[in-house]
Design an enzyme around this catalytic site. Structure first.
Site, PDB file in Angstrom:
ATOM      1  N   GLU A 132      -8.730 -10.040   4.014  1.00 12.02           N
ATOM      2  CA  GLU A 132      -9.325  -8.705   3.767  1.00 12.02           C
ATOM      3  C   GLU A 132     -10.572  -8.550   3.039  1.00 12.02           C
ATOM      4  O   GLU A 132     -10.963  -9.446   2.236  1.00 12.02           O
ATOM      5  CB  GLU A 132      -8.269  -8.025   2.792  1.00 12.02           C
ATOM      6  CG  GLU A 132      -8.547  -6.677   2.377  1.00 12.02           C
ATOM      7  CD  GLU A 132      -7.115  -5.707   1.651  1.00 12.02           C
ATOM      8  OE1 GLU A 132      -6.234  -6.277   1.555  1.00 12.02           O
ATOM      9  OE2 GLU A 132      -7.641  -4.488   1.101  1.00 12.02           O
ATOM     10  N   SER A 144       0.782  -1.231  -0.169  1.00  6.33           N
ATOM     11  CA  SER A 144      -0.032   0.059  -0.052  1.00  6.33           C
ATOM     12  C   SER A 144       0.846   1.317  -0.117  1.00  6.33           C
ATOM     13  O   SER A 144       0.456   2.292  -0.031  1.00  6.33           O
ATOM     14  CB  SER A 144      -0.815  -0.130   1.088  1.00  6.33           C
ATOM     15  OG  SER A 144      -0.225  -0.272   2.414  1.00  6.33           O
TER      16      SER A 144
END
Ligand code: KIV
Length: 271
Positions: A189, A52
């Site tokens: 996730e 990320s």
């Protein structure tokens, strides 16, 4: 007894003890020395040098563009700051999905050049050859199932995964496969909380959730999101612990005003 309070250095074994003792695991992303130092001093269990970084540090739309060298740069900056937390480094897109021998040499580069303690890889059965080869070299692997952002162009959207029975069953099978291979933990996730909780019961290794409810063994958030640095990202699963976007904007406004007015620097702030 709290393992979290007693442990001076978090290892994969400590995380397993936490699950076995019903103590939740705290995990945040980190990408640079200064922030990682604060996160580690606060007592976090795991710092994920997440890909990320591609979004929050480099401004890319997806996690796909970040390179192995860039991940190693972020990871080595974090590792230099950390005394206690386990540092897990994301293997970037393209570094493990094809040839498992290349996957191993890329994982070895991450471990040697960054000093990280483990790698994280997105996927199940389709990447099991790479996972097995990396594990056989003694490198701890954290799995990542559910919404796997490196496959965003396959999914087409960031909506909740595994809502359908077929995908849910595949996810449970993948989690069992990762456990049987020897992965030390799995990130789940953006999947339904009920399914995540079933997975956490079905496997013995720790399950760390993001947007996966409270029935798992720990939680992870992207540090920029939980600090409210980006005020445009507001998914339902995100709890903001600060509003740094506002605090930082105010500080920058005050600095600009002080420079323009000649108030900064004053007599005490000069030589
Ligand atoms: O890269 C990342 O930040 C991640 C977390 C969302 C788990 O993989």
């Amino acid at each position: 007894m709290s393992i979290h309070k007693d442990v001076k250095k978090v290892t994969t074994h400590v995380l397993q003890n936490m699950k076995d003792n019903g103590e939740k695991i705290s995990m945040l992303t980190g990408y640079d020395y200064s922030m990682a130092s604060i996160i580690d001093s606060a007592g976090i269990d795991v710092i994920l040098i997440g890909d990320s970084a591609s979004n929050v540090m480099a401004g890319h739309e997806t996690t796909l563009p970040i390179t192995l060298n860039e991940m190693i740069y972020h990871a080595s900056s974090v590792v230099r700051a950390v005394d206690r937390a386990l540092c897990v480094v994301d293997m970037p897109f393209g570094s493990y999905q094809g040839n498992s021998k290349e996957a191993l040499s890329n994982a070895i580069r991450i471990m040697k050049e960054s000093g990280g303690h483990a790698v994280k890889m997105e996927g199940g059965e389709e990447i099991i050859e790479s996972i097995n080869r990396i594990l056989s070299a003694g490198i701890p692997v954290m799995g990542h199932l559910g919404l796997t952002p490196q496959s965003i162009y396959k999914f087409g959207t960031y909506v909740v995964r595994a809502n359908e029975e077929e995908e849910a069953q595949r996810l449970v099978a993948d989690a069992k496969l990762l456990e049987a291979s020897g992965c030390f933990a799995i990130v789940l996730e953006k999947i339904p909380a009920k399914l995540a909780s079933e997975v956490a019961k079905a496997v013995k290794i720790p399950i760390i959730g993001i947007g996966a409810g409270n029935g798992v063994d720990g939680q992870v958030l992207v540090v920029h999101d939980m600090l409210g640095i980006n005020n445009e990202f507001n998914p339902r699963f995100l709890r903001k612990y600060a509003n740094l976007h506002e605090d930082m904007t105010n500080a920058f406004h005050r600095y600009i005003d002080d420079v323009k007015s000649g108030d900064f620097p004053n007599e005490k702030e000069q030589y």
